[in-house]
Design a protein around this motif. Structure first.
Motif, mmCIF file in Angstrom:
data_model
loop_
_atom_site.group_PDB
_atom_site.id
_atom_site.type_symbol
_atom_site.label_atom_id
_atom_site.label_comp_id
_atom_site.label_asym_id
_atom_site.label_seq_id
_atom_site.Cartn_x
_atom_site.Cartn_y
_atom_site.Cartn_z
ATOM 1 N N PRO A 72 33.651 27.235 46.436
ATOM 2 C CA PRO A 72 34.993 27.803 46.240
ATOM 3 C C PRO A 72 35.977 26.731 45.780
ATOM 4 O O PRO A 72 35.841 25.552 46.113
ATOM 5 N N ASP A 73 36.961 27.144 44.990
ATOM 6 C CA ASP A 73 37.992 26.236 44.473
ATOM 7 C C ASP A 73 39.355 26.896 44.698
ATOM 8 O O ASP A 73 39.618 27.985 44.176
ATOM 9 N N TYR A 74 40.221 26.235 45.445
ATOM 10 C CA TYR A 74 41.504 26.828 45.854
ATOM 11 C C TYR A 74 42.666 26.413 44.954
ATOM 12 O O TYR A 74 43.830 26.709 45.274
ATOM 13 N N ARG A 75 42.396 25.769 43.833
ATOM 14 C CA ARG A 75 43.491 25.242 43.013
ATOM 15 C C ARG A 75 44.399 26.337 42.459
ATOM 16 O O ARG A 75 45.631 26.196 42.483
ATOM 17 N N ILE A 76 43.827 27.408 41.949
ATOM 18 C CA ILE A 76 44.661 28.457 41.348
ATOM 19 C C ILE A 76 45.565 29.112 42.383
ATOM 20 O O ILE A 76 46.784 29.237 42.154
ATOM 21 N N PRO A 77 45.060 29.587 43.535
ATOM 22 C CA PRO A 77 45.987 30.171 44.517
ATOM 23 C C PRO A 77 47.032 29.182 45.013
ATOM 24 O O PRO A 77 48.195 29.567 45.243
ATOM 25 N N GLN A 109 40.640 35.999 48.480
ATOM 26 C CA GLN A 109 39.387 36.222 47.755
ATOM 27 C C GLN A 109 38.548 34.951 47.662
ATOM 28 O O GLN A 109 37.307 35.016 47.702
ATOM 29 N N THR A 110 39.208 33.794 47.551
ATOM 30 C CA THR A 110 38.464 32.536 47.463
ATOM 31 C C THR A 110 37.670 32.272 48.733
ATOM 32 O O THR A 110 36.590 31.672 48.700
ATOM 33 N N THR A 111 38.180 32.729 49.860
ATOM 34 C CA THR A 111 37.479 32.493 51.126
ATOM 35 C C THR A 111 36.282 33.416 51.312
ATOM 36 O O THR A 111 35.431 33.140 52.164
ATOM 37 N N HIS A 178 33.906 41.942 31.439
ATOM 38 C CA HIS A 178 34.350 41.616 32.800
ATOM 39 C C HIS A 178 35.192 40.343 32.762
ATOM 40 O O HIS A 178 34.856 39.386 32.052
ATOM 41 N N PHE A 179 36.286 40.340 33.527
ATOM 42 C CA PHE A 179 37.122 39.157 33.701
ATOM 43 C C PHE A 179 37.203 38.829 35.192
ATOM 44 O O PHE A 179 37.396 39.719 36.017
ATOM 45 N N PHE A 180 37.051 37.554 35.521
ATOM 46 C CA PHE A 180 37.191 37.107 36.903
ATOM 47 C C PHE A 180 38.042 35.840 36.934
ATOM 48 O O PHE A 180 37.858 34.950 36.101
ATOM 49 N N PRO A 181 38.971 35.738 37.871
ATOM 50 C CA PRO A 181 39.660 34.453 38.042
ATOM 51 C C PRO A 181 38.673 33.396 38.530
ATOM 52 O O PRO A 181 37.768 33.698 39.316
ATOM 53 N N VAL A 182 38.831 32.182 38.054
ATOM 54 C CA VAL A 182 37.907 31.114 38.426
ATOM 55 C C VAL A 182 38.353 30.546 39.778
ATOM 56 O O VAL A 182 39.142 29.593 39.846
ATOM 57 N N ILE A 183 37.852 31.154 40.842
ATOM 58 C CA ILE A 183 38.132 30.675 42.192
ATOM 59 C C ILE A 183 36.913 29.928 42.742
ATOM 60 O O ILE A 183 36.703 29.854 43.946
ATOM 61 N N PHE A 184 36.122 29.398 41.791
ATOM 62 C CA PHE A 184 34.920 28.622 42.114
ATOM 63 C C PHE A 184 35.011 27.279 41.398
ATOM 64 O O PHE A 184 35.835 27.105 40.498
#
Length: 208
Positions: A72-77, A109-111, A178-184
């Protein structure tokens, strides 16, 4: 070579047709002498080699690629929540509210959301226990797509990835986007997408 000759000699029928073993060839292979019937040995060795090639090919097909789950990557939130805080501090409450809500949603969602890349497909799962995510709420069907159905994919922007996009023909023949935010972890996500789905058409790496 000695072991191959030994195997070929042990199971080569004798000339008299009685179904016995050709011990003469066996003795020759043991003591390093030239067998009395080299053509027969070559045929048996070729046959044995063919079986080894087939078994080797089957072994390669049976080998599965390991399952990859990007971290997981929390930078965007965090960026969105920071932006919302800055806007609220300057009394820009109208834009601060949606930015803050989106930041909180992506933080949650990232969690919990995980991209699972197994041997044949990408699947969206939930939580540390990797529970099923159910049907896709927008287009229906299971949140699992085989790499062989991918038409194209993109990662925007590689240095600070925001969105990952892919188009597949599994959901519908004409293609589903499909589009997904990069939360990884963006690097892990990019590397596994290149490995499993092939190079992206525009973001590379370029095919030679």
């Amino acid at each position: 070579m000695a072991s191959a000759l030994l195997s070929a000699s042990l199971f080569h029928p004798s000339k008299n047709g009685d179904g016995g073993l050709c011990m003469r060839n066996f003795r020759s292979s043991v003591y390093g002498k030239v067998p009395s019937n080299p053509s027969s040995i070559r045929k048996e060795a070729a046959h044995l080699g063919g079986r080894l090639v087939i078994n080797s090919a089957l072994g390669r097909r049976a080998t599965k690629r390991e399952t990859v789950i990007p971290d997981p990557d929390y930078r965007i939130p965090i960026v969105l929540l920071g932006l919302a805080g800055g806007l609220a501090y300057t009394n820009n409450l109208l834009p601060a509210a949606p930015a803050g809500l989106l930041g909180l949603l992506l933080l949650f969602q990232t969690t919990r959301v995980r991209f699972v890349f197994d041997d044949e497909a990408l699947e969206v799962k939930i939580g540390e226990q990797l529970q099923e995510s159910g049907e896709n709420v927008f287009v229906g069907g299971k949140n699992r797509w085989k790499y062989s159905t991918f038409v194209n994919w993109e990662l925007w922007w590689p240095n600070f990835p925001i969105l990952v996009y892919f188009k597949e023909t599994q959901t519908k023949p004409e293609g589903q986007v499909h589009f997904f935010p990069v939360i990884f972890n963006g690097k892990q996500l990019y590397d596994v997408m290149v490995e499993r789905a092939g190079p992206s058409k525009t973001s590379g790496p370029k095919q030679s």
